[in-house]
Design an enzyme around this catalytic site. Structure first.
Site, PDB file in Angstrom:
ATOM      1  N   LYS A   1      43.879  -8.076  -4.317  1.00 38.91           N
ATOM      2  CA  LYS A   1      45.098  -8.845  -4.582  1.00 38.91           C
ATOM      3  C   LYS A   1      45.141  -9.216  -6.060  1.00 38.91           C
ATOM      4  O   LYS A   1      44.199  -9.795  -6.592  1.00 38.91           O
ATOM      5  CB  LYS A   1      45.123 -10.112  -3.727  1.00 38.91           C
TER       6      LYS A   1
ATOM      7  N   LYS B   1      45.005 -14.619  14.185  1.00 39.12           N
ATOM      8  CA  LYS B   1      44.351 -13.938  13.065  1.00 39.12           C
ATOM      9  C   LYS B   1      43.447 -14.927  12.344  1.00 39.12           C
ATOM     10  O   LYS B   1      43.865 -16.027  12.003  1.00 39.12           O
ATOM     11  CB  LYS B   1      45.399 -13.382  12.107  1.00 39.12           C
TER      12      LYS B   1
ATOM     13  N   ARG C   1      45.753  -6.876  10.696  1.00 42.63           N
ATOM     14  CA  ARG C   1      46.128  -6.091  11.879  1.00 42.63           C
ATOM     15  C   ARG C   1      44.936  -5.313  12.436  1.00 42.63           C
ATOM     16  O   ARG C   1      44.909  -5.006  13.631  1.00 42.63           O
ATOM     17  CB  ARG C   1      47.297  -5.172  11.536  1.00 42.63           C
TER      18      ARG C   1
ATOM     19  N   ASP D   1      44.873 -17.522   5.090  1.00 41.13           N
ATOM     20  CA  ASP D   1      45.096 -16.309   5.881  1.00 41.13           C
ATOM     21  C   ASP D   1      44.531 -16.430   7.291  1.00 41.13           C
ATOM     22  O   ASP D   1      44.565 -15.477   8.059  1.00 41.13           O
ATOM     23  CB  ASP D   1      44.498 -15.088   5.169  1.00 41.13           C
TER      24      ASP D   1
END
Length: 490
Positions: free
Chosen positions: A269, A257, A345, A281
């Site tokens: 967020k 990712k 995802r 991330d």
């Protein structure tokens, strides 16, 4: 930084700082091992006066004025029957971190009879080097303290021909991953990540392909591009290939990712979601590129390995995806986006489809995917899911050898009910309960199910706020060592 050994007559040895590991039992006899530095009887007297018992993590320091040694640090390793490799690595790592600013060279002498193989010696060396890691790239005033350049191991007995070259290559891969994760998002952009990948290819003879947004669009990567279009920075789809010379016995795809920054999108967020830390991330892609660097240098035999990263940002602009949008992934499945902060995802959906189309024997993906896995397993253990028991067992064994703990989680098929959508083939998130499991079940929809697959969620393990074991505070590079060890075991 380099590793070295001193195996000649120790009476001729001299150094600045020596870390000497002792067991809790029979301290007097163990002190004989450093009689080349100091009278063991005199040292035993001082050790006894200080009530040093050799308990795990206990330390005692002595300063010397002669030319042979400046500082002796005795570290307790505890009772031999309870001792494990991780205890030794963590004890040595903590001491190296405390002394790294004072020395250009640190020497280590341990009860080598407790080390069972050359592999364990190499892993101890890796732990020592990684404990000393420092990242001062963004400091205005450069660190003027000493820089550790060499770690020396004294008096090997069973490992006279030890070679640390492979350990150095693995450390370089972990250190790259740490640098990538720790870099601020205005420094590590998708463009910069693609340049890092290209540099790995140049340095180690890998093939490199960087797909631009139009090429991704032509491949139907609607899920990945839906995330990317909220940013003013162009996405970069990275594909590195390492192909061994000679016959290929196995083809592998490793997917990471690659969100170089995640604002959450319109599901912004807030509060405890730590938006200021969302530079990490892309921890999965950092592990993948770190492994590519290490394996490119090691050059395993009989394998074709594909390293894949769909790099982009998740930001907010007039083109950003809305909550409620429906997008189509490159395998034709439609996805209702009920949460723009479940973007990783979506990028992985197209990356896994791309990997699946390469027809590999196995696919491993790594991602900082869910906060739910942190709630479940904390910050020391990464959760993983697999559709194949043999692959799961192999990964678990490799992680144990590498010192990176994995815990297998269930692919609870009944939980797929939570991903059902009334207007699309599926939603990108399910209910709060079992969130890390439904995330894994979502990913399972985007590759040929005949392919062996494992998903590793490193959301809790890719960063540490304080010094812990072999990891200084900051990025850990988690996943690199496990991936490399898994490949080496083949």
């Amino acid at each position: 930084m380099q590793f070295s050994t001193f195996q000649k007559n120790l009476d001729n040895w001299q150094g600045a700082s020596l870390i000497f590991g002792v067991l809790e039992e029979e301290i007097a006899s163990q002190l004989e091992n450093i009689k080349f530095i100091v009278d063991p009887k005199l040292l035993l007297k001082k050790v006894t006066q200080k009530k040093f018992k050799g308990e795990k993590g206990e330390t005692l320091s002595f300063e010397f004025l002669d030319q042979k040694l400046e500082t002796l640090i005795i570290v307790g390793l505890g009772k031999s029957k309870y001792l494990n490799k991780s205890d030794i690595e963590n004890s040595i790592g903590n001491l190296i971190r405390k002394t790294v600013d004072k020395n250009e060279k640190i020497s280590i002498l341990l009860p080598w009879e407790l080390i069972n193989s050359q592999l364990e010696i190499n892993q101890l060396a890796e732990s020592a080097r990684l404990s000393a890691y420092k990242d001062n790239r963004f400091n205005k005033k450069k660190d003027e303290k000493k820089v550790l350049k060499e770690i020396e191991f004294l008096n090997f007995k069973s490992f006279e021909n030890i070679c640390f070259e492979e350990a150095e290559k693995i450390c370089e891969g972990v250190e790259l991953a740490r640098r990538l994760v720790a870099a601020p998002p205005n420094s590590l952009t998708p463009q910069e990540m693609s340049m890092q990948a290209s540099q790995i290819a140049k340095d180690h003879g890998l093939e490199v392909k960087i797909l631009e947004a139009k090429e991704c669009e032509d491949l139907g990567m609607g899920a990945y591009l839906a995330v990317a279009k909220g940013s003013d920075l162009d996405p970069k789809f990275i594909h590195l290939t390492l192909k061994s010379e000679g016959p290929i016995k196995e083809k592998i795809a490793i997917v990471g990712k690659g969100l170089t920054f995640d604002s959450g999108g319109y599901n912004l967020k807030v509060g405890a979601s730590q938006i200021e830390m969302m530079k990490y991330d892309m921890g999965g892609s950092a592990a993948v590129l770190g492994a590519a660097k290490a394996l490119g240098a090691i050059k395993p035999k009989g394998l074709e390995i594909h390293f894949i990263v769909a790099a982009c940002e998740n930001m907010i602009n007039g083109s950003a995806v809305h909550p409620g949008d429906v997008v189509k992934a490159s395998n034709g499945k439609t996805i209702e986006i009920n949460n723009t902060d479940a973007e990783g995802r979506l990028t992985l959906a197209d990356a896994l489809t791309y990997a699946s189309d390469l027809k590999p024997d196995s696919i491993i993906d790594l991602a900082t995917l869910t906060g739910a896995i942190v709630v479940a397993l904390g910050n020391d253990v990464a959760g993983f899911w697999s559709n194949n028991d043999d692959l799961a067992n192999d990964l678990k064994a490799a992680s144990a050898q590498a010192g990176e703990e994995l815990w297998r989680m269930p692919l609870q098929k009944a939980y797929k009910e939570g991903l059902k959508s009334h207007i699309a083939d599926m939603k990108n998130t399910g209910p709060r309960a079992g969130g890390s499991i439904t995330a894994a079940l979502f990913l399972e929809e985007f590759f040929d199910t005949e392919i062996k697959w494992a998903h590793i969620d490193i959301a809790g393990t890719c960063w540490t706020d304080k010094n812990k074991g072999i990891n200084p505070s900051g990025a850990t590079g988690f996943g690199v060592k496990t991936l490399v060890q898994w490949i080496k075991n083949k």
